[in-house]
Motif scaffolding. Structure first.
Motif, short mmCIF file in Angstrom:
data_model
loop_
_atom_site.label_atom_id
_atom_site.label_comp_id
_atom_site.label_asym_id
_atom_site.label_seq_id
_atom_site.Cartn_x
_atom_site.Cartn_y
_atom_site.Cartn_z
N ASP A 75 -5.98 -1.43 8.19
CA ASP A 75 -5.20 -2.55 7.67
C ASP A 75 -4.99 -3.62 8.73
OD1 ASP A 75 -4.24 -1.52 4.90
OD2 ASP A 75 -3.87 0.15 6.28
N LYS A 90 -3.19 2.12 8.07
CA LYS A 90 -3.99 2.55 9.21
C LYS A 90 -4.08 1.38 10.19
CE LYS A 90 -7.45 5.29 8.65
NZ LYS A 90 -8.77 5.90 8.33
N ARG A 110 -13.33 0.06 9.07
CA ARG A 110 -13.36 -0.59 7.75
C ARG A 110 -12.13 -0.24 6.93
NH1 ARG A 110 -19.09 1.17 7.78
NH2 ARG A 110 -20.34 -0.61 8.50
N GLN A 111 -11.53 0.91 7.19
CA GLN A 111 -10.34 1.32 6.47
C GLN A 111 -9.06 0.77 7.09
OE1 GLN A 111 -10.53 5.59 6.53
NE2 GLN A 111 -12.25 5.71 5.10
N ARG A 139 1.32 3.55 3.15
CA ARG A 139 0.19 4.31 3.69
C ARG A 139 -0.73 3.31 4.39
NH1 ARG A 139 3.43 7.47 2.54
NH2 ARG A 139 3.22 9.45 1.40
N ALA A 183 -11.77 -7.63 8.17
CA ALA A 183 -10.59 -6.97 8.72
C ALA A 183 -9.62 -7.97 9.34
CB ALA A 183 -11.01 -5.94 9.77
N GLU A 240 -16.46 3.55 9.84
CA GLU A 240 -15.68 3.82 8.64
C GLU A 240 -14.18 3.73 8.93
OE1 GLU A 240 -15.37 4.10 4.73
OE2 GLU A 240 -17.25 3.98 5.87
N CYS A 241 -13.78 4.20 10.09
CA CYS A 241 -12.37 4.10 10.50
C CYS A 241 -11.96 2.64 10.60
CB CYS A 241 -12.16 4.81 11.83
SG CYS A 241 -10.48 4.72 12.47
N LYS A 245 0.81 -1.22 0.00
CA LYS A 245 0.00 0.00 0.00
C LYS A 245 0.85 1.27 0.00
CE LYS A 245 -4.28 -1.81 1.86
NZ LYS A 245 -5.43 -1.50 2.73
#
Length: 486
Positions: free
Chosen positions: A276, A204, A273-274, A202, A300, A270-271, A199
């Protein structure tokens, strides 16, 4: 009442029961005075009883007394044997006495095998080293204070959840935390390197749950997850971290953002789901929690640290869920003593002292130069050595080879040097250091916690950059010579 005290009380009651029964039996029969009854009771233990018992109480005592005597003899023999065995282990060398009142102490003794000595409560035994791991942390400090002279020249390892080892300047004292060891090993074993490469650096990371383990996962992650100078790995913390954030203002200087969320984790779908990777610590009702989390983010990657993970492993067999023992690595002897890591850190410091000082490259100088350092600087060297495993993972990824020869790492030397400088800066930032130029013209002021090199790598002088390059070179050279750095 503690378990050990209860055992002692039960043994005393069992041993004295025949005497009590004899005295009581004679007194209610009216045949003897108290002193005569007591004498006959004592005589039962060693000479037996030949008369006809006046009642059932004395009859029971007559049978129990020889058993109590035999038990006392056996107990005395076992105590003497234990003392002799401990003394022999001490004389053989390498012994470690373990003091503790929980199952962790038993586990540590099992790992030590023939080198382990169980420390009797409240008494010091002969040993080469000592591990103090009472469940009540204060008891560890009290024991150390009780024997200051005897322990002054010994290496003592103290389990502590409130003291940071880099803040304690005692040569012979080593503080350890299960959570810190667990976090250190976790980020090396489950590195973010694969995700970062995929990625473009980048990422999270979400941490749900705080406590010492959650905090250690953050601080160790910031020192281990360094893959590229321009990376951006976001750490999202879902727990009441106001105090932790206030005590670590350097988190704002990391380069990788650290965000503390005021809302509950389920209020930020949303946080999640994003993310990693989602790390979970210190949760009650783990089954219910994990079920709710999976309903929200079924795909996840979730790593949950559990003290009772057997049930979770049975119920949740999805490939994107890792159930980890919250204290497994911390309980390992190698992570309590950290002998190899400290040995490597000492060698790293000696290498620096030889190149930039007047030290000679021998064992005596290695120990002497190490003793000159304060605890903060010692653990800076430890942090540097610990990061090398991540560096090795990167080199293998870049080259597809396990080779550490110069021609293998040389194309990446400048990158590794810059990453090492970033790691060094982060270690200082996490300990509340800032950029500054001391008034005396020196590189640093440990009282004000300022250092003139807490700047981007590109802004360093060539001389300062060379120090970072040399740190990287020497680690690869040691490895090429067959010295273990794992």
């Amino acid at each position: 009442m503690k378990k050990e005290s209860v055992k002692k009380l039960v043994k005393a009651v069992v041993f004295l029961l025949p005497l009590g029964l004899t005295i009581y039996g004679y007194l209610i029969s009216g045949e003897e005075t108290f002193l005569n009854a007591a004498f006959k009771g004592v005589a039962m233990y060693v000479m037996g009883y030949g008369d006809t018992p006046p009642n059932l109480y004395v009859e029971i005592a007559r049978w129990l007394a020889p058993l109590a005597t035999a038990s006392g003899v056996i107990l005395a023999f076992m105590t003497l044997r234990e003392k002799m065995r401990n003394e022999l282990r001490y004389l053989r060398g390498g012994s470690i006495a373990v003091y503790g009142d929980g199952p962790d102490a038993d586990d540590m003794l099992a790992q030590l095998k023939r080198k382990g000595i169980r420390g009797p409560e409240g008494r010091l035994v002969h040993a080469d080293r000592y591990i103090l791991m009472f469940e009540d942390e204060k008891k560890n400090y009290d024991f150390y204070r009780k024997y200051p002279d005897e322990l002054a020249e010994k290496q003592v390892y103290i389990k502590s959840s409130s003291l940071r080892p880099q803040d304690i300047d005692y040569e012979n004292l080593h503080f350890f935390q299960y959570e810190e060891a667990e976090a250190r090993v976790y980020w090396k074993k489950y590195s973010l390197l694969e995700e970062a490469e995929r990625k473009d650096n980048r990422l999270k990371v979400v941490l749900i749950g705080g406590g010492k383990l959650g905090q250690s996962l953050l601080t160790e992650g910031l020192q281990k997850n360094i893959f590229h100078p321009d990376q951006e790995i976001e750490y999202h913390m879902f727990y009441a971290g106001e105090k932790f954030a206030a005590c670590h203002p350097g988190l704002k200087k990391m380069g990788d953002p650290v965000l503390f969320h005021g809302e509950e984790w389920y209020q930020a779908p949303e946080c999640l789901r994003q993310a990693d990777r989602i790390l979970v610590t210190d949760r009650e009702n783990e089954v219910e929690f994990l079920n709710d989390l999976l309903a929200l983010v079924p795909q996840a990657q979730i790593d949950i640290f559990s003290r009772e993970g057997a049930l979770l492993k049975q119920l949740f067999r999805s490939g994107n869920i890792r159930v980890l023992d919250a204290e497994e690595e911390g309980r390992k002897l190698e992570n309590v003593l950290n002998e190899e890591l400290f040995s490597q850190a000492k060698q790293l410091n000696l290498n620096y002292a030889v190149l930039y000082g007047s030290a000679s490259p021998d064992e005596e100088s290695r120990e002497r130069e190490w003793r000159k350092l304060n605890a903060f600087t010692k653990y800076s060297n430890v942090s540097s050595m610990d990061y090398h495993e991540i560096r090795m993972q990167m080199l293998q990824k870049f080259t597809g080879s396990d080779s550490t020869k110069e021609e293998t790492y040389l194309p990446y030397l400048e990158l590794f040097a810059e990453l090492e400088h970033i790691r060094w800066c982060r270690y200082h930032f996490l300990n509340d250091w800032s950029y500054g130029v001391p008034a005396d013209g020196k590189a640093k002021d440990p009282v004000l916690r300022i250092h003139h090199s807490l700047i981007p790598y590109s802004a360093l002088s060539e001389e300062e950059k060379e120090k970072d390059r040399e740190t990287v070179r020497c680690m690869f050279q040691w490895q090429e010579k067959g010295l273990s750095l794992s």
